[in-house]
Design a protein around this motif. Structure first.
Motif, PDB file in Angstrom:
ATOM      1  N   ASN A  66       0.813  -1.210   0.000  1.00  0.00           N
ATOM      2  CA  ASN A  66       0.000   0.000   0.000  1.00  0.00           C
ATOM      3  C   ASN A  66       0.852   1.268   0.000  1.00  0.00           C
ATOM      4  OD1 ASN A  66       0.995  -0.263   2.578  1.00  0.00           O
ATOM      5  ND2 ASN A  66      -0.983  -0.171   3.614  1.00  0.00           N
ATOM      6  N   VAL A  67       2.135   1.127  -0.344  1.00  0.00           N
ATOM      7  CA  VAL A  67       3.044   2.274  -0.451  1.00  0.00           C
ATOM      8  C   VAL A  67       3.542   2.374  -1.887  1.00  0.00           C
ATOM      9  CG1 VAL A  67       5.223   3.291   0.339  1.00  0.00           C
ATOM     10  CG2 VAL A  67       3.754   2.059   1.960  1.00  0.00           C
ATOM     11  N   SER A 103       6.639  -3.306  -3.345  1.00  0.00           N
ATOM     12  CA  SER A 103       5.922  -2.050  -3.572  1.00  0.00           C
ATOM     13  C   SER A 103       6.034  -1.619  -5.031  1.00  0.00           C
ATOM     14  CB  SER A 103       6.490  -0.939  -2.680  1.00  0.00           C
ATOM     15  OG  SER A 103       6.357  -1.264  -1.312  1.00  0.00           O
ATOM     16  N   GLN A 136      -4.492   3.159  -5.486  1.00  0.00           N
ATOM     17  CA  GLN A 136      -4.947   3.828  -4.265  1.00  0.00           C
ATOM     18  C   GLN A 136      -4.020   3.570  -3.076  1.00  0.00           C
ATOM     19  OE1 GLN A 136      -9.073   2.627  -3.755  1.00  0.00           O
ATOM     20  NE2 GLN A 136      -9.741   4.072  -5.322  1.00  0.00           N
ATOM     21  N   PRO A 137      -2.785   3.988  -3.183  1.00  0.00           N
ATOM     22  CA  PRO A 137      -1.827   3.749  -2.087  1.00  0.00           C
ATOM     23  C   PRO A 137      -2.200   4.515  -0.829  1.00  0.00           C
ATOM     24  CG  PRO A 137      -0.919   5.301  -3.668  1.00  0.00           C
ATOM     25  CD  PRO A 137      -2.182   4.772  -4.276  1.00  0.00           C
ATOM     26  N   ARG A 138      -1.781   3.961   0.288  1.00  0.00           N
ATOM     27  CA  ARG A 138      -1.990   4.650   1.563  1.00  0.00           C
ATOM     28  C   ARG A 138      -1.017   5.816   1.711  1.00  0.00           C
ATOM     29  NH1 ARG A 138      -1.067   2.241   7.697  1.00  0.00           N
ATOM     30  NH2 ARG A 138      -2.232   3.871   8.784  1.00  0.00           N
ATOM     31  N   LEU A 139       0.164   5.657   1.101  1.00  0.00           N
ATOM     32  CA  LEU A 139       1.219   6.659   1.242  1.00  0.00           C
ATOM     33  C   LEU A 139       2.118   6.633   0.021  1.00  0.00           C
ATOM     34  CD1 LEU A 139       2.919   8.656   3.002  1.00  0.00           C
ATOM     35  CD2 LEU A 139       4.095   6.642   3.922  1.00  0.00           C
ATOM     36  N   ASN A 167      -1.683  13.173   9.208  1.00  0.00           N
ATOM     37  CA  ASN A 167      -1.102  11.904   9.667  1.00  0.00           C
ATOM     38  C   ASN A 167       0.314  12.123  10.203  1.00  0.00           C
ATOM     39  OD1 ASN A 167      -3.239   9.875   8.756  1.00  0.00           O
ATOM     40  ND2 ASN A 167      -2.826  10.984   6.850  1.00  0.00           N
ATOM     41  N   THR A 208      -3.954  12.000  -1.702  1.00  0.00           N
ATOM     42  CA  THR A 208      -3.152  10.916  -1.128  1.00  0.00           C
ATOM     43  C   THR A 208      -2.010  11.489  -0.286  1.00  0.00           C
ATOM     44  OG1 THR A 208      -3.636   9.476  -3.010  1.00  0.00           O
ATOM     45  CG2 THR A 208      -1.725   8.902  -1.665  1.00  0.00           C
ATOM     46  N   VAL A 248       4.098   0.288   7.620  1.00  0.00           N
ATOM     47  CA  VAL A 248       2.907   0.846   6.969  1.00  0.00           C
ATOM     48  C   VAL A 248       2.039  -0.273   6.407  1.00  0.00           C
ATOM     49  CG1 VAL A 248       2.061   2.372   5.143  1.00  0.00           C
ATOM     50  CG2 VAL A 248       4.112   3.006   6.433  1.00  0.00           C
ATOM     51  N   LYS A 249       2.660  -1.274   5.798  1.00  0.00           N
ATOM     52  CA  LYS A 249       1.920  -2.396   5.232  1.00  0.00           C
ATOM     53  C   LYS A 249       1.133  -3.162   6.295  1.00  0.00           C
ATOM     54  CE  LYS A 249       4.246  -5.122   2.503  1.00  0.00           C
ATOM     55  NZ  LYS A 249       5.395  -5.900   1.990  1.00  0.00           N
ATOM     56  N   LYS A 252      -2.665  -1.210   8.378  1.00  0.00           N
ATOM     57  CA  LYS A 252      -3.623  -0.611   7.442  1.00  0.00           C
ATOM     58  C   LYS A 252      -4.732   0.098   8.190  1.00  0.00           C
ATOM     59  CE  LYS A 252      -2.748  -4.111   3.909  1.00  0.00           C
ATOM     60  NZ  LYS A 252      -3.342  -5.141   3.023  1.00  0.00           N
TER      61      LYS A 252
END
Length: 252
Positions: A66-67, A103, A136-139, A167, A208, A248-249, A252
């Motif tokens: 998600n990065v 990633s 749609q990555p988190r970061l 954040n 994002t 980070v992964k 979530k």
């Protein structure tokens, strides 16, 4: 008196033993650094060359985390009609980080005809936008290198806080993981990513969270050869970033 001192010493040692945590096993190996050096040699070879006809001047490698990792200056960018210097070592750092954390990464492979960190109207930014929309990555980690004269190990560019979108854990956690690797001198918004059409500004406008990492070139290796590269420092930076992305992964 000697008895009191002895009791105090024993008490302090007991407190330290109770608070201390054992270190984690290192995860970056010599093979990882050797591979990074080989990768960087390709970047250096193509850095001032424009892509052959029919070929792209950047590359995307897909992962499942998600990065999203971005290295817009892995090779020399064209800005205001002139080729500028590359952020040496950031291409190999980004590629290795992506491989070790599964990633997605986007990075320049030839001299860029339009600086992706200065202009929005180019294919790199269009590809980046598509990646953000589909994955749609988190970061997003926007990786750059700073001149080795800079007083910091890493400067965190957050658009004065706007790019991390409330954040704060992004900065505090990243600092913590880098500190574990011996990096201790940090700065925030020396390069705030607010000037011109930066990657961080572009990603933030899409909603994002993003952070621009200006890593001192002592950690990225301005040139990868036996005279100038500092393999341990590169390994420390890579290891800290890998552990942060894994964090980070998992959260979530």
């Amino acid at each position: 008196m000697r008895h009191s001192v002895l009791v105090l010493q024993i008490t302090l040692l007991s407190l330290l033993a109770g608070c201390a945590t054992l270190p984690e096993k290192a995860i970056i190996t010599k093979k990882h650094v050797d591979r990074a050096i080989e990768i960087e040699e390709t970047f250096a070879h193509n850095s001032a060359e424009f892509a052959p006809a029919g070929e792209s001047w950047f590359e995307i490698k897909h992962g499942s985390s998600n990065v999203l990792i971005v290295a817009p200056h892995a090779t020399r960018p064209t800005r205001e009609g002139k080729l500028r210097f590359p952020d040496g070592g950031t291409g190999s750092l980004a590629v290795m980080l992506a491989e070790l954390t599964d990633s997605t990464v986007i990075y320049t492979t030839y001299a860029s005809p339009s600086d992706p960190n200065y202009y929005d109207d180019n294919d790199f930014k269009r590809a980046l936008a598509q990646l953000i929309e589909t994955e749609q990555p988190r970061l997003v980690l926007d990786i750059h290198a700073s001149h080795w004269y800079r007083p910091y190990d890493v400067d965190f560019g957050t658009m004065n806080g706007a790019s991390i979108r409330g954040n704060r854990w992004i900065v505090t956690s990243l600092m913590s993981y880098l500190q574990q690797e011996g990096m201790s001198n940090f700065s925030m918004d020396y390069f705030a990513a607010t000037a011109h059409q930066t990657v961080t500004k572009f990603v933030t406008a899409m909603g994002t969270p993003c952070i621009q990492l200006e890593i001192n070139s002592n950690y990225t290796g301005h040139q990868y050869d036996s005279e100038t590269v500092r393999p341990q420092m590169f390994a420390q930076a890579l290891q800290g970033l890998v552990r942060f992305v894994e964090y980070v992964k998992q959260n979530k």
